[in-house]
Design an enzyme around this catalytic site. Structure first.
Site, short mmCIF file in Angstrom:
data_model
loop_
_atom_site.label_atom_id
_atom_site.label_comp_id
_atom_site.label_asym_id
_atom_site.label_seq_id
_atom_site.Cartn_x
_atom_site.Cartn_y
_atom_site.Cartn_z
N GLY A 311 38.02 36.64 44.52
CA GLY A 311 36.60 36.82 44.24
C GLY A 311 36.34 37.91 43.21
O GLY A 311 35.54 37.73 42.28
N ASP A 312 37.03 39.03 43.36
CA ASP A 312 36.89 40.14 42.41
C ASP A 312 37.32 39.71 41.01
O ASP A 312 36.69 40.05 40.01
CB ASP A 312 37.75 41.34 42.83
CG ASP A 312 37.38 41.88 44.20
OD1 ASP A 312 36.24 41.66 44.64
OD2 ASP A 312 38.24 42.52 44.83
N SER A 313 38.41 38.94 40.95
CA SER A 313 38.95 38.49 39.67
C SER A 313 38.01 37.50 39.00
O SER A 313 37.84 37.52 37.78
CB SER A 313 40.33 37.86 39.88
OG SER A 313 41.20 38.77 40.50
#
Length: 354
Positions: A311-313
Site C-alpha cells: 500500500g505504501d509503495s
C-alpha cells in the site's frame, strides 16, 4: 540561407525549452511517524521467547525491549528507514529520481536516528526532522522466519512530534515550496495540529493535500480529527478493509468498494473536488472523481515474498507521477508497478533504477 537556419535553430531551441517547462514537476512534502526497521532472520525459538506469531504485527511491551539489541547483533541484520509515510516518500523518489521529496517526522539524537536519517538522505530525501529529547528513535523489530515476518513496533520518539517544528526554517521552506502534500492517517494519533496546518496551507494556496486512511482503528477511534482533516483532502488513499470501516462508520449500507469510493468522494469538502483511490490487493484499484468511478486491473505478480509494503509503495508510485502532471491511469499503473516490485522483496527495499 544562414539566416533561415539561424531562425529555425532559435525556434527549435525555444520549443525545447517550453517542452521542458511544460513537464516541470511540483515538489512533494510528506510528514509521518518514522521507524527504523531492524530486520534479521530468526528461528522459532526466538518467536517463542518473545511470545510472537509469524505474520503478525504488535506494539512493543516491556518484555520485548531486549529483542531490538538481539536482532542488532545478528550477522544478517539490515536497517531500513520505515514507517508508512516514509516508505511512500522513499518509493516516490525511487520511481522518479528528479522529484524533490521532503519528509518531516520525529527521531531522537541517537544511533538509530542517525542511521534512519542518513539512509533516507542517501536515497535523495530532504529530511528536516524534529529531534525528540524524551525518547529514543522509534524502531520496528522485523523477525523473519521462512518468509513470514513478525513485527514489533516501538513508536517511542516517532509519537512525540511537536507542532512547533512547523515553524522550523527548513520545514517552512519545504512546505512553502511543495505543491503536493502526503500524510498518513497514523499521524493523526501523533500531532493533528501539525497535520491541519499543512492541510489548511494547501487549501489556502490551491495546492494538493493527500492523505491515507491507514488503518480501521484510525476511522473507529480517531474519527473526529479524521473528519476534520477529510474536509481538506484532495486525494484520499485507502484499501478495501479501510474503505469498509469508513462505510460502517458513516452508516453506508454497502460492501461494494466502488460504491463506497463514490460516497467518500462526495463527503463534505473545502475547495476543489476530491479524488478517492481505494486499492484491493491483487484484484483492482478503484478511483472515484466528480465524474464517476473507474476500476484499474492489477497485473499478476508471481514471486511474492512480503506484501506488507504494498500500500505504501502504491502511494509512492502514484504520487511520483501525479507530481509531474500525469493522467490518473498512468498514476495508478505506476502505483501498481511500484507495489509489484516491493512485494517481491522482504520489507520496503529496492535497488537500481525503477
Amino acid at each position: 540561407s544562414k539566416a533561415t537556419v539561424s531562425v529555425l535553430y532559435c525556434y527549435l531551441k525555444k520549443k525545447k525549452q517550453k517542452t521542458k517547462t511544460a513537464i516541470k514537476m511540483t515538489k512533494l512534502f510528506c510528514m509521518g511517524n518514522p521507524l527504523l526497521d531492524i530486520s534479521a532472520n530468526v528461528d522459532q525459538a526466538c518467536l517463542d521467547k518473545y511470545e510472537l506469531k509469524p505474520g503478525n504485527a504488535i506494539l512493543a511491551e516491556e518484555k520485548h525491549m531486549p529483542l531490538y539489541s538481539e536482532l542488532a547483533q545478528k550477522d544478517d541484520v539490515v536497517y531500513i528507514p520505515g514507517g508508512a509515510t516514509l516508505n511512500s516518500a522513499r518509493i516516490a523518489k525511487w520511481v522518479d529520481s528528479d522529484l524533490s521529496v521532503s519528509y518531516a517526522g520525529s527521531v531522537a539524537e541517537d544511533n538509530y536516528g542517525s542511521i534512519l536519517v542518513k539512509a533516507a538522505e542517501k536515497e535523495g530525501l530532504n529530511m528536516p526532522m524534529y529531534i525528540c529529547k524524551e525518547e529514543g528513535t522509534g524502531t520496528c523489530a522485523v523477525c523473519v522466519v521462512d518468509k513470514e515476518r513478525s513485527l514489533v513496533a516501538n513508536l517511542a520518539a516517532a509519537s512525540k512530534f511537536d507542532a512547533s517544528h512547523m515553524e522550523n526554517a527548513a520545514v517552512t521552506k519545504a512546505v512553502q515550496e511543495a505543491g503536493v502534500y502526503y500524510i498518513s492517517g497514523f499521524f493523526i494519533t501523533t500531532c493533528p495540529a501539525a497535520l491541519m496546518s499543512v492541510a489548511e496551507h494547501a487549501n489556502a494556496k490551491g495546492k494538493v493535500f493527500t492523505m491515507n486512511l491507514s488503518a480501521p482503528f484510525i476511522i473507529d477511534f480517531f474519527n473526529e480529527p479524521l473528519k476534520a482533516a477529510l474536509q481538506y483532502v484532495d486525494i484520499l488513499f485507502g484499501n478495501e478493509t479501510e474503505a469498509q470501516s469508513l462505510a460502517d462508520k458513516e452508516g453506508w449500507a454497502t460492501k461494494d468498494v466502488k460504491e463506497i469510493a463514490v460516497k467518500a468522494q462526495a463527503m463534505e469538502k473545502k475547495g476543489k473536488a476530491r479524488m478517492v483511490v481505494f486499492t484491493q490487493g491483487s484484484t483492482c484499484t478503484v478511483v472515484a472523481t466528480a465524474d464517476g468511478a473507474t476500476t484499474y486491473d492489477v497485473e499478476k505478480v508471481e514471486n511474492i515474498v512480503d506484501t506488507n509494503g504494498a500500500g505504501d509503495s502504491f502511494v509512492g508510485g502514484f504520487l511520483a507521477q501525479y507530481c509531474k502532471g500525469a493522467d490518473i491511469k498512468t498514476c495508478v499503473m505506476t502505483g501498481h508497478k511500484a507495489a509489484g516490485c516491493i512485494i517481491q522483496t522482504s520489507g520496503c527495499q529496492f535497488s537500481g533504477a525503477f
